[in-house]
Design a protein around this motif. Structure first.
Motif, PDB file in Angstrom:
ATOM      1  N   ILE A   4     -14.006  -1.565  34.073  1.00 28.03           N
ATOM      2  CA  ILE A   4     -14.169  -1.665  35.520  1.00 28.03           C
ATOM      3  C   ILE A   4     -14.337  -0.274  36.098  1.00 28.03           C
ATOM      4  CG2 ILE A   4     -13.007  -2.352  37.639  1.00 28.03           C
ATOM      5  CD1 ILE A   4     -11.786  -4.665  36.087  1.00 28.03           C
ATOM      6  N   CYS A   6     -13.763   1.534  38.862  1.00 30.03           N
ATOM      7  CA  CYS A   6     -12.746   2.393  39.473  1.00 30.03           C
ATOM      8  C   CYS A   6     -11.696   2.841  38.480  1.00 30.03           C
ATOM      9  CB  CYS A   6     -12.111   1.703  40.666  1.00 30.03           C
ATOM     10  SG  CYS A   6     -11.237   0.199  40.238  1.00 30.03           S
ATOM     11  N   CYS A   7     -11.732   2.273  37.262  1.00 30.06           N
ATOM     12  CA  CYS A   7     -10.787   2.689  36.234  1.00 30.06           C
ATOM     13  C   CYS A   7     -11.453   3.554  35.167  1.00 30.06           C
ATOM     14  CB  CYS A   7     -10.155   1.467  35.577  1.00 30.06           C
ATOM     15  SG  CYS A   7      -9.212   0.443  36.715  1.00 30.06           S
ATOM     16  N   SER A  13     -12.937   7.275  40.034  1.00 34.64           N
ATOM     17  CA  SER A  13     -11.499   7.343  39.838  1.00 34.64           C
ATOM     18  C   SER A  13     -10.910   8.571  40.536  1.00 34.64           C
ATOM     19  CB  SER A  13     -11.195   7.380  38.345  1.00 34.64           C
ATOM     20  OG  SER A  13      -9.812   7.350  38.139  1.00 34.64           O
ATOM     21  N   LEU A  16     -10.821   7.977  44.221  1.00 35.67           N
ATOM     22  CA  LEU A  16      -9.707   7.077  44.518  1.00 35.67           C
ATOM     23  C   LEU A  16      -8.403   7.856  44.619  1.00 35.67           C
ATOM     24  CD1 LEU A  16      -9.167   3.563  43.049  1.00 35.67           C
ATOM     25  CD2 LEU A  16      -7.279   5.167  43.027  1.00 35.67           C
TER      26      LEU A  16
END
Lengths: 103, 103
Positions: A4, A6-7, A13, A16
């Motif tokens: 995924i 955003c990971c 990342s 974020l």
DNA sequence: AGATTATATCAACAGACATTGATATAGTAC
DNA sequence: GTACTATATCAATGTCTGTTGATATAATCT
């Protein structure tokens, strides 16, 4: 396992994390209030802290937290220190926040 | 002393507090990551926690924090519990946040 | 029934940080 | 110079909350 974004994506990342750091700073009632107080125009500390239900030293502490994070700027005029929003940085973080959460 | 809106006006002050509560919830890296993971579509816990660097129980804990705040919804399908963003509530808080900070 | 899988809950710990009180610094006025 | 005002800093305290490990619950399968 499907990764995924955003990971796994480093840029996403990292954005974020920066957003979370920003949110940690402003997710404190008194600091948020300070930012709101400064929305209209620059103010000195003695104009700020009587409006909050805070002691002078604690207000000063929160101001220093906001300043350390570049969300506000200060300039000294005689005895007084005037603080104002750093709109440029603030908008940068707000934009980033919207990107992270909604895009 | 001139009163400042965000400190004296009850409605504005109340909105500010709600915004701060919201920001406290999302200003945690793992919770923010969970929200991002759920952006595309609903996912069950076993699809979420391996993507985070978290244990299953801690992931469950963060999910419960998000759910308690109504930022996500859940529905059980057999053994699995699927979580999804509660866009309505999320947008409400985001709108409120923008009002508080920028208006 | 028992075994396995998916998820949630609980108690205990640890680290972060907001708050307090006292004090320091720096600028102004007398 | 001294006195006063505005702001900042420091150490100590207390609270909040993220994390851990163990365990509980609930659903499925054989």
């Amino acid at each position: 396992m499907p990764k995924i974004k955003c990971c796994s994506n480093k840029k996403i990342s990292s954005d974020l994390k920066k957003t979370v750091d920003f949110l940690k700073i402003i997710s404190e009632e008194n600091r948020m209030r300070i930012l709101c107080i400064l929305k209209s125009k620059p103010k000195c500390v003695c104009e700020i802290w009587p409006n909050l239900d805070l002691s002078q030293n604690l207000t000063s502490h929160h101001l220093s937290v906001l300043k350390k994070f570049d969300l506000i700027k200060s300039n000294k005029q005689g005895l007084k220190v005037y603080y104002e929003l750093n709109h440029k940085i603030l908008n940068k973080y707000l934009t980033n926040f919207n990107l992270v959460l909604t895009k």
